[in-house]
Structures are given as C-alpha cells and as structure tokens.
Motif scaffolding. Sequence first.
Motif, mmCIF file in Angstrom:
data_model
loop_
_atom_site.group_PDB
_atom_site.id
_atom_site.type_symbol
_atom_site.label_atom_id
_atom_site.label_comp_id
_atom_site.label_asym_id
_atom_site.label_seq_id
_atom_site.Cartn_x
_atom_site.Cartn_y
_atom_site.Cartn_z
ATOM 1 N N UNK A 165 46.807 48.623 10.446
ATOM 2 C CA UNK A 165 48.228 48.720 10.135
ATOM 3 C C UNK A 165 49.081 48.945 11.368
ATOM 4 N N UNK A 166 48.549 48.623 12.552
ATOM 5 C CA UNK A 166 49.284 48.841 13.784
ATOM 6 C C UNK A 166 50.260 47.693 14.023
ATOM 7 N N UNK A 167 51.531 48.040 14.221
ATOM 8 C CA UNK A 167 52.575 47.066 14.495
ATOM 9 C C UNK A 167 52.690 46.877 15.999
ATOM 10 N N UNK A 168 52.701 45.623 16.428
ATOM 11 C CA UNK A 168 52.771 45.311 17.854
ATOM 12 C C UNK A 168 53.811 44.215 18.072
ATOM 13 N N UNK A 193 60.462 37.463 11.483
ATOM 14 C CA UNK A 193 60.254 37.831 12.896
ATOM 15 C C UNK A 193 58.777 37.766 13.272
ATOM 16 N N UNK A 194 58.008 36.919 12.544
ATOM 17 C CA UNK A 194 56.573 36.867 12.842
ATOM 18 C C UNK A 194 56.297 36.219 14.193
ATOM 19 N N UNK A 195 57.294 35.537 14.765
ATOM 20 C CA UNK A 195 57.090 34.968 16.086
ATOM 21 C C UNK A 195 57.178 36.014 17.182
ATOM 22 N N UNK A 196 57.719 37.182 16.844
ATOM 23 C CA UNK A 196 57.868 38.245 17.845
ATOM 24 C C UNK A 196 56.897 39.382 17.569
ATOM 25 N N UNK A 197 56.696 39.708 16.284
ATOM 26 C CA UNK A 197 55.896 40.874 15.930
ATOM 27 C C UNK A 197 54.661 40.451 15.153
ATOM 28 N N UNK A 198 53.635 41.228 15.294
ATOM 29 C CA UNK A 198 52.384 41.006 14.582
ATOM 30 C C UNK A 198 51.849 42.358 14.148
ATOM 31 N N UNK A 199 51.101 42.361 13.049
ATOM 32 C CA UNK A 199 50.568 43.610 12.528
ATOM 33 C C UNK A 199 49.075 43.477 12.345
ATOM 34 N N UNK A 201 51.322 49.124 21.268
ATOM 35 C CA UNK A 201 51.345 49.727 19.941
ATOM 36 C C UNK A 201 52.719 50.347 19.684
ATOM 37 N N UNK A 202 53.424 49.793 18.681
ATOM 38 C CA UNK A 202 54.733 50.319 18.315
ATOM 39 C C UNK A 202 54.603 51.463 17.336
ATOM 40 N N UNK A 203 53.798 51.285 16.308
ATOM 41 C CA UNK A 203 53.608 52.338 15.315
ATOM 42 C C UNK A 203 52.675 51.854 14.216
ATOM 43 N N UNK A 254 61.001 53.590 10.600
ATOM 44 C CA UNK A 254 61.844 53.464 11.787
ATOM 45 C C UNK A 254 61.031 53.853 13.008
ATOM 46 N N UNK A 255 61.134 53.053 14.044
ATOM 47 C CA UNK A 255 60.412 53.307 15.286
ATOM 48 C C UNK A 255 61.390 53.161 16.451
ATOM 49 N N UNK A 256 61.303 54.122 17.413
ATOM 50 C CA UNK A 256 62.081 54.077 18.652
ATOM 51 C C UNK A 256 61.151 53.618 19.757
ATOM 52 N N UNK A 257 61.520 52.521 20.394
ATOM 53 C CA UNK A 257 60.658 51.923 21.406
ATOM 54 C C UNK A 257 61.489 51.716 22.656
ATOM 55 N N UNK A 258 61.018 52.155 23.799
ATOM 56 C CA UNK A 258 61.752 51.884 25.032
ATOM 57 C C UNK A 258 61.716 50.394 25.333
ATOM 58 N N UNK A 259 62.834 49.905 25.840
ATOM 59 C CA UNK A 259 62.862 48.477 26.171
ATOM 60 C C UNK A 259 61.877 48.204 27.297
ATOM 61 N N UNK A 260 61.606 46.918 27.470
ATOM 62 C CA UNK A 260 60.606 46.450 28.429
ATOM 63 C C UNK A 260 59.212 46.951 28.062
ATOM 64 N N UNK A 261 59.044 47.277 26.776
ATOM 65 C CA UNK A 261 57.731 47.701 26.285
ATOM 66 C C UNK A 261 56.764 46.536 26.460
#
Length: 952
Positions: A693-696, A682-688, A658-660, A646-653
């Motif tokens: 192992x960094x999620x973006x 959701x590979x169109x929005x997120x990439x790792x 780097x998410x986590x 679980x990751x908490x990310x502020x919107x408009x990031x």
Amino acid sequence: MRGQGNARSSRALGVSWYPATWHPRLDMGRLHRPRSSTSHRNLPHLFLFFLFVEPFSCLASHSRATELLYSLNEELPAGVLIGSLAEDLRLLPRSGGRLDPHSQLPERTGAEWNPPLSFSLASRGLSGQYVTLDNRSGELHTSAQEIDREALCLEGGGGTAWGGSVSISSSPSSDSCLLLLDVLVLPQEYFRFVKVKIAIRDINDNAPQFPVSQISVWVPENAPVNTRLAIEHPAVDPDVGINGVQTYRLLDYHGMFTLDVEENENGERTPYLIVMGTLDRETQDQYVSIIIAEDGGSPPLLGSATLTIGISDINDNCPLFTDSQINVTVYGNATVGTPIAAVQAVDKDLGTNAQITYSYSQKVPQASKDLFHLDENTGVIKVFNKIGGSVLQSHKLTILANGPGCIPAVITALVSIIKVIFRPPEIVPRYIANEIDGVVYLKELEPVNTPIAFFTIRDPEGKYKVNCYLDGEGPFRLSPYKPYNNEYLLETTKPMDYELQQFYEVAVVAWNSEGFHVKRVIKVQLLDDNDNAPIFLQPLIELTIEENNSPNAFLTKLYATDADSGERGQVSYFLGPDAPSYFSLDSVTGILTVSTQLDREEKEKYRYTVRAVDCGKPPRESVATVALTVLDKNDNSPRFINKDFSFFVPENFPGYGEIGVISVTDADAGRNGWVALSVVNQSDIFVIDTGKGMLRAKVSLDREQQSSYTLWVEAVDGGEPALSSTAKITILLLDINDNPPLVLFPQSNMSYLLVLPSTLPGSPVTEVYAVDKDTGMNAVIAYSIIGRRGPRPESFRIDPKTGNITLEEALLQTDYGLHRLLVKVSDHGYPEPLHSTVMVNLFVNDTVSNESYIESLLRKEPEINIEEKEPQISIEPTHRKVESVSCMPTLVALSVISLGSITLVTGMGIYICLRKGKKHPREDENLEVQIPLKGKIDLHMRERKPMDISNI
C-alpha cells in the motif's frame, strides 16, 4: 449441362393483359402452358410495376411483361446453364442485321445492339445464393450454393409469391418447387419486365427412415387369419413422387405373417401386418423380424427397423392334473398339522388366466373334511384333528382344481390310516417362566442358568425305557434333575440379546426302545429391555453454510439409531446447553436449522453438542458435537482506514520515493479478502504498491509547477463479483528554496534612466521589481545596493522591502554623468538564501544629447567595489539595534528556530487554505513581498530609451 425450360410471354399495353404467347426452346422436354388465372394473380404486381416505371411510360410504350419457366435437378454443381434469357426472349439479332421475325423489337444492323442490352435482377435477395445472372448475355447459371429441394420446399406453404428478386414457392397439392425471379431488361427503349420460374426437380438423394429403431405390435393369440393391424411409425422419405416410400417388406415372415401397404388420399403409405396362420402363445409368444421400407428411385434406397410381434394371452387353457389319483398313508399317531400330501395342477396361461384354487368336491364326507384340511392356494393336505381309534381307516378325498371360466380338473386322494398298537412316550411340561399359549416369554437381561420349565418323561405302558434330548439351536440346555428319575430341567446357558435374535424354537424329543418318538415343541420369545443407548452415525458432525443465509435455513438431518424395539428404540433429538438460541432442532425428525442470518465476519465457527434420547425407562442418551463453519461470501467492500488521506512531501522528492502508506482492510476471508490497489487518476505520475500500500511518485515533483495533487485510489477485492471502494488522496508539496529571485525590472543591465538635475530630494527615481517562485520565507525578497560607481552614487537609496530607489540629496553640478548601482535581490530561504543581481544605470543630465556616448559608457566594464553588507528586512515592527555583542549567538539560534517554525506554519496555512477553498489569503506585511502599484510613481524605463522624471 443445361436445365430444361419452357418460355412463355404475355404482352401488356397500358394496364391490360394480352394472351400469352409461348416460344418453346429446341431442347425442351415438354411444353408448359400457364393457366388463365396467372394473369389475374399477377395483376397487383403489375400495378406496382407501372407505378415504378410511370416516369418512363412515354418511352416504354412497346414494353412487354414476359414469363419464362425453366426446370432443373436439385444439387447441381456451380456453373450449370439454366437458360439464356436473350435467346428465350428472342432478343438476339440474326446474321445480316435482321431481327428474328417473331421479335417485336425495332430492327438493328450489325451483330450487337447499340446501346447494348442489360439484364439485372429487380432487387437483390436470395439470387446470389442459388443462381447467378450474366448482365450482358442474360445467361442464368447455378451458383456455388447447392440447391437442396427438401430444404427449400418441404416446409414451404402453398401459393406463389413474387416478393423480391428470388422467391421460393411450393404447392401442398403437387410436387412442384419453384424459385421465382424478377428480371429487368434495359435500356429503357427495349425495356422488358420478365418473371422467371425455375422448377426444382427432385432426385432420389434421401433414403427412407423409420422414426424409431424398435417397433412393437401386439396380436391376440386368437386373432383369425387375415387380421390386419396397422404398423405405427411408418417410414419417412423427404423425397417426393416416385422417389418417396413405395413399398414395405419383412426380412422373415415366419410363415405366419405378410405385409400390405395402403395409400390414403394424401399419398401417404401405411404398412399393415396381416395374420396368415393360427397363433398360439403357449407355443411361441414372440416373433422378431426386420421391416424394410423401399423407395422408387433408381437405384432404390432402403431403410429398416426391428419389428417385434408380441402374442398376447387369452384364457384358452384350463388347469390339468398330471395324475388322476394318488395314494396317501398316515399313521394313527400323527400329530395335528402334519402335512400328508400335496396336489398340484398346471395352467399354461399367464397372469389371472392361470390362477388356480383347490377345493373338496361336495362328494367328500364332512368327517373327512374335519380330519384333513386342504389349503385352497397350495393344495397341501394336513392333519387337522387328532386321529382317534374310531376313525375310519380309509378316506377318499376328491379334489377339484378351479380356474377362471374353466371346468374344474379332478384328482382323487386315497388316504389310508395305519393304527399304532403301542402307545408312545409322554412328555409332561411344567413351566417356570411365563408361558402363554405354548410360548415362553423371557427378558433378554435374564442371567445365565435361568430355569424355563421341568419336563417329566414317562412310558404309559410302564415297561419300556424312555430317553430324551433337546432338538434345535439356541442358548438352552436340557439336563436330568437329580435325584429324581425321568425329570429334566430346561434352562439357559448364556446371556441372550434381543437385538441379535428375538425368537427361538426348540423341541424336547422322547423315544422308547421300540423306536416310537414323541416331540414337544417349546417356543421362546425374548422380551426387549432398554439396554442400548442411541448411537449417532458420527460423533463429530462437521457442517458448512454460506453466510447471509436465508432465515430457517436447513443445515442437516441428524440420525441416530437405537437397537432396542418399540418405544425403547424411538429416538428424540435435543440441543445441548451450549447451543446458541438461534439454532433449532426438531425433536422428531432431527432436522437442524438456523433461524437467523449468520455473518462470518462476526463469527466464523460454531461448536455445540446435540443429544439423542430414547423413550425407555430410564431413558438412555448419547451426545454428538456439531462443528459448523460459516463460509465467506464477498459481502464486504474494501475499507480504507480514512476516507481522505493527506501527505506533506518536500518538493524535488526523488522518483519512486515513499510518500506514504494507504491502509485498507477487507473483512472477508480468502480470495474475497485479497485487495488490489490502483491509482485511478494521475497514474502517469503516481504508482501504488499493491502489497504494502505504499504510494510513490514516478518522477521528482516540483512545487513551482504544481503545488498539490488530488488522487483517487481504488481498492478492489478478489471476489466474484468483485467489490471496490475509493479514497481521496491529497499530496501537498512543501516548498524548498530552490528558486532565486527573478528580476523583472529593469529588464537589462544595459538599460538606463535619465534623471533631471532638478529632481527634489526624497523623490522616487525608479524601482527594482523581482519575484520568487518559492513560497513563505523562501519568497520574502530584500533589496540592497552592494556596489556603486559614479560622480556621487551615494546620493541614491533603495528601499529594502519595495525596491524603490529614491534621491537622498540634491544633485549638484558635479553630479552630472552616469551613476551605476549594483543591486542585490535576495530571498530569506532556509538554510541558504538565494539571490540575483541587476545593474541600475541612472544618467543625470538635462537631456540626452548623445546616446552613442551613453551606450559606450554602458558597454565598459564598471569597476565597482562589492559591499559586504547584506540586505536587511525587519520582520518585527520594531527596528532597535542590538547593542550587546554577547547576545548575538542566542539571537542567531532563535532566528534559525523562528525561520523553521515560520516555514512549517506557512505550509500548514497553505494546506488549510486549500482544504477550505479560500480564495483571498490575508496579507501579512512581514511575510509577503509588497509589489508597488504602477500608479505610485510615474516612472518608465526603457532599454537605451531614457525618459525625464517629472517632479510634479
């Protein structure tokens, strides 16, 4: 080129067959008549045909079933005309519009039929492969697929079948090979069903071939003249008839052989080898020639193989001596075992036929047999006993050479004994070492100069000088033993090693001045001692095994050598004390096994010792080291450190921020432990990032569009086959105050509401309704009036929480007219609150008599003084005023801290609600904006459409 053909037809009316009528073509080579059984054989097909044409039977009463037979050579090119069905069926009208008199079709005028005739195959199949049919002219041609008769019919069975438009038929009793076609002639009024047979004629396109390149035939050497021997593996020719194998011949008959060919009732020809002369294996044991098979084609084709004719031996020769007599001379002092002569006979046969044994004739006296021994296998004659003075001086030894089934060959050996006048020297041994039957036994570890024996050398006559020496090789020395005369000591000169040489043979030789020699042989046998320890081939034994092995898996076979003999050289194997208990070593065979399944992830390397011990007394041993490496197998899937992330990310990031980090491990090694990460959904929005192992996120995320994302991340290792695992990723977007309140009512600054003068104080007049897309404190809305204009606009008040506008004081006569309230709608966002404004227009009057006047007032720019007072919403239940000015900085700091805490708590609350699937969050009057229900007040505001407010 046109294939030769014969046409035959048979007419059928109803279900009966009429006699076939033959129409020979002008270019036919011969006329073929069908056998009477043909109609009976095709009768079932005819029934099927009538079932097919049943609906048209009334129109086909004059149809006929016809057979046409054509023949052509195989392997013709494409486009060769096989035959014209229209001509052969006599369907072409003659000039002048009259039909051929033999044709039974209605007459037609003109050069063509109307409607025109059509020719087609009854069904598709092999027709397109071998033949083509012109639908209009009825001409049958060869296709691009070349017809190979051997490929079509060599493996075909017997009988004829009409299965489909084209069939293949071959008869085992003949050389015929047929293509069978069913052709339909249309239209219906001229309908005919034609069976076409195409006979494929063979051409000489295959040469004879022997199945083997080397053929062997064995002939006994006593075979009489005209002996016939069949030659196996005759030649094979796929062609038939005259094009098949016709004859055989030899390239070289050697003047001894000839060939004959026999033909059986099936037409198969077998070559026979005939003996034409007398054979003798002893003269020539083999003949080699080339056998040639020839077919009857024009020109003929040939095939060849090597023919080897071996001549087998028979017992036709007996042993023979080259001489009939030999003379042998032997001295009277010859020692026992001395060879004096050898006889040898020769047998020209082979093997057991040439075995020879030697024996004395019964005429040889027993005394001679006792004195001279004859070896029955070698024919060697040796002195068997000591020759005494009373022995006869001459001996006649008749010796026989015996062969199987033969009369013995005879040779005579005349032995003359020469008496010795002088007595030879004497050698008298006295052994110090252990001696048994003339053999001296020494231990290999005996020291240098170990004495073996004393030898006394003397002359029996006492008048000749005797000398002696040591003959032979070995670590020995014969030296005079002083102070005695004629005494000699035999001793060792260096250490002896049993592993290098176990046996020595030397001789003490004495001779006198007359030249007489005497030899005394000494045999020395070394005894082995346990002086060698076992030796491993390698001091370090490096082994590998794949993990997850089967129980009692074989690792290796240890091998150690011991140069000692007997039980001293027998080696037993044992594990060292440092070896784990699940390793086993067979003490006799040296086979090393592991009894349990090894896991590389638990332990990769094992290192322990093994011992090789011999059976000597005391035993000797040596040690080797076993280094076992457990090889990895891809038996572990990638493992995430958590099942859920679980990751908490502020919107408009920002995009690609780097998410986590997604941490994953694989217990395997090497390529099996390489892990590649990928986003499943959701590979169109997120990439790792696979390496780190960094999620973006590829794009900036907006909480108002989507507040959370649930991803599945897959980890795949590099093994074969690859193993994988997945983990769930939850991304919660924390709200940022990026949305000002949105006023939903009133809908426009130009709308207005009619307020009756009779409205009682405290009555609700209208409301301002706004929403905020943010959450938490960022969505808590406060309403305030920041500007007023009108006769007495302070008569109206707005509720800061609900936005409800009420009348505070009773309206007077002077309050008639337009009242304009500038309402500010503000949120409680951090760090900067956002706001929106809306103009609320209230027209106090009894009626709306002039709308255009009111609209003109609305279009004028109002002159409103903006009040600086900010809207206040009491977060706490109490509403006490702050009287002490000195506490203001502390309260401001506490407010900021409280606001941050509330934001964090709100985010955590949303996350917990999402995790637990709550559908109805608890209402909190301090944190939620209360939206008034439409039933609370009966107000309706329309743009430019005022309505009365009812106080009832």
